[in-house]
Motif scaffolding. Structure first.
Motif, short mmCIF file in Angstrom:
data_model
loop_
_atom_site.label_atom_id
_atom_site.label_comp_id
_atom_site.label_asym_id
_atom_site.label_seq_id
_atom_site.Cartn_x
_atom_site.Cartn_y
_atom_site.Cartn_z
N LYS A 256 0.82 -1.21 0.00
CA LYS A 256 0.00 0.00 0.00
C LYS A 256 0.86 1.26 0.00
N LEU A 257 1.84 1.26 -0.92
CA LEU A 257 2.71 2.41 -1.13
C LEU A 257 2.65 2.78 -2.60
N ASN A 258 3.00 4.01 -2.92
CA ASN A 258 3.12 4.40 -4.31
C ASN A 258 4.47 3.94 -4.83
N GLU A 259 4.51 3.49 -6.08
CA GLU A 259 5.78 3.04 -6.66
C GLU A 259 6.85 4.10 -6.57
N ILE A 260 6.47 5.34 -6.70
CA ILE A 260 7.44 6.44 -6.67
C ILE A 260 8.10 6.57 -5.30
N ASP A 261 7.44 6.08 -4.25
CA ASP A 261 7.98 6.16 -2.89
C ASP A 261 8.95 5.04 -2.58
N LEU A 262 8.97 4.00 -3.42
CA LEU A 262 9.86 2.86 -3.18
C LEU A 262 11.31 3.21 -3.47
N ILE A 263 12.21 2.45 -2.89
CA ILE A 263 13.64 2.60 -3.15
C ILE A 263 13.84 2.58 -4.66
N GLU A 264 14.56 3.54 -5.18
CA GLU A 264 14.67 3.72 -6.63
C GLU A 264 15.42 2.59 -7.32
N ASP A 265 16.51 2.12 -6.73
CA ASP A 265 17.33 1.09 -7.33
C ASP A 265 16.70 -0.29 -7.12
N ASP A 266 16.43 -1.03 -8.20
CA ASP A 266 15.79 -2.35 -8.10
C ASP A 266 16.61 -3.32 -7.26
N LYS A 267 17.92 -3.29 -7.41
CA LYS A 267 18.77 -4.22 -6.66
C LYS A 267 18.67 -3.94 -5.16
N ALA A 268 18.72 -2.68 -4.77
CA ALA A 268 18.59 -2.31 -3.36
C ALA A 268 17.20 -2.66 -2.83
N LEU A 269 16.18 -2.43 -3.66
CA LEU A 269 14.81 -2.77 -3.25
C LEU A 269 14.66 -4.28 -3.06
N TYR A 270 15.22 -5.05 -3.99
CA TYR A 270 15.15 -6.50 -3.88
C TYR A 270 15.91 -6.99 -2.65
N ASN A 271 17.06 -6.38 -2.36
CA ASN A 271 17.81 -6.75 -1.16
C ASN A 271 17.02 -6.44 0.10
N ALA A 272 16.30 -5.32 0.10
CA ALA A 272 15.45 -4.99 1.24
C ALA A 272 14.35 -6.04 1.39
N LEU A 273 13.77 -6.45 0.28
CA LEU A 273 12.74 -7.49 0.29
C LEU A 273 13.30 -8.80 0.84
N LYS A 274 14.50 -9.16 0.41
CA LYS A 274 15.13 -10.40 0.88
C LYS A 274 15.39 -10.38 2.39
N THR A 275 15.71 -9.21 2.94
CA THR A 275 15.99 -9.15 4.37
C THR A 275 14.72 -9.22 5.21
N LYS A 276 13.59 -8.82 4.63
CA LYS A 276 12.34 -8.80 5.39
C LYS A 276 11.53 -10.08 5.29
N LEU A 277 11.79 -10.88 4.26
CA LEU A 277 11.06 -12.14 4.07
C LEU A 277 12.00 -13.32 4.26
N THR A 278 11.45 -14.43 4.72
CA THR A 278 12.23 -15.65 4.76
C THR A 278 12.39 -16.15 3.31
N LYS A 279 13.30 -17.08 3.11
CA LYS A 279 13.49 -17.64 1.76
C LYS A 279 12.19 -18.27 1.26
N LYS A 280 11.49 -18.94 2.14
CA LYS A 280 10.23 -19.59 1.76
C LYS A 280 9.19 -18.54 1.38
N GLU A 281 9.10 -17.46 2.16
CA GLU A 281 8.14 -16.40 1.85
C GLU A 281 8.48 -15.72 0.53
N LEU A 282 9.76 -15.47 0.29
CA LEU A 282 10.19 -14.84 -0.95
C LEU A 282 9.86 -15.73 -2.15
N LYS A 283 10.09 -17.01 -2.00
CA LYS A 283 9.78 -17.96 -3.07
C LYS A 283 8.27 -18.02 -3.31
N LEU A 284 7.50 -18.03 -2.24
CA LEU A 284 6.04 -18.04 -2.36
C LEU A 284 5.56 -16.77 -3.06
#
Length: 107
Positions: free
Chosen positions: A25-53
């Motif tokens: 529930k965020l605007n895309e423009i508010d997300l971390i601009e760099d995809d790699k940094a955003l994906y790394n943030a996602l990886k740190t917040k989800l377990t491997k199983k959650e990320l895969k799901l």
């Protein structure tokens, strides 16, 4: 860029930005601009199983394939999805994807 990521195993494009904005529930423009940094943030917040799901569900692979992959039944899969999407809506998780929080995820 994210060619060898869990996301790209199930999705042809790095389309996680729009989906993440939707579920958090965020605007895309508010997300971390760099995809790699955003994906790394996602990886740190989800377990491997959650990320895969998240990757598999976003690729619309179907419940049967996901149940087979995670060795679970209908009820367990629905609970896992519910938990995943509930987690993405929590402030402590979703706010970590906002621009300005990249210092921890640039690696």
């Amino acid at each position: 860029m994210l060619e060898n990521s869990i996301w790209r195993q199930y999705n042809d494009e790095n389309s996680f930005r729009g989906l993440l904005a939707k579920f958090c529930k965020l605007n895309e423009i508010d997300l971390i601009e760099d995809d790699k940094a955003l994906y790394n943030a996602l990886k740190t917040k989800l377990t491997k199983k959650e990320l895969k799901l998240f990757a598999m569900d976003s690729a619309n692979l179907g419940d049967e394939k996901m149940k087979s992959e995670f060795s679970c039944n209908d009820e367990e899969l629905e609970k896992a999805k519910f938990k995943l999407y509930k987690k993405l809506k929590q402030d402590k998780v979703r706010l970590s994807f906002r621009e300005g929080n990249t210092e921890d995820f640039d690696s």
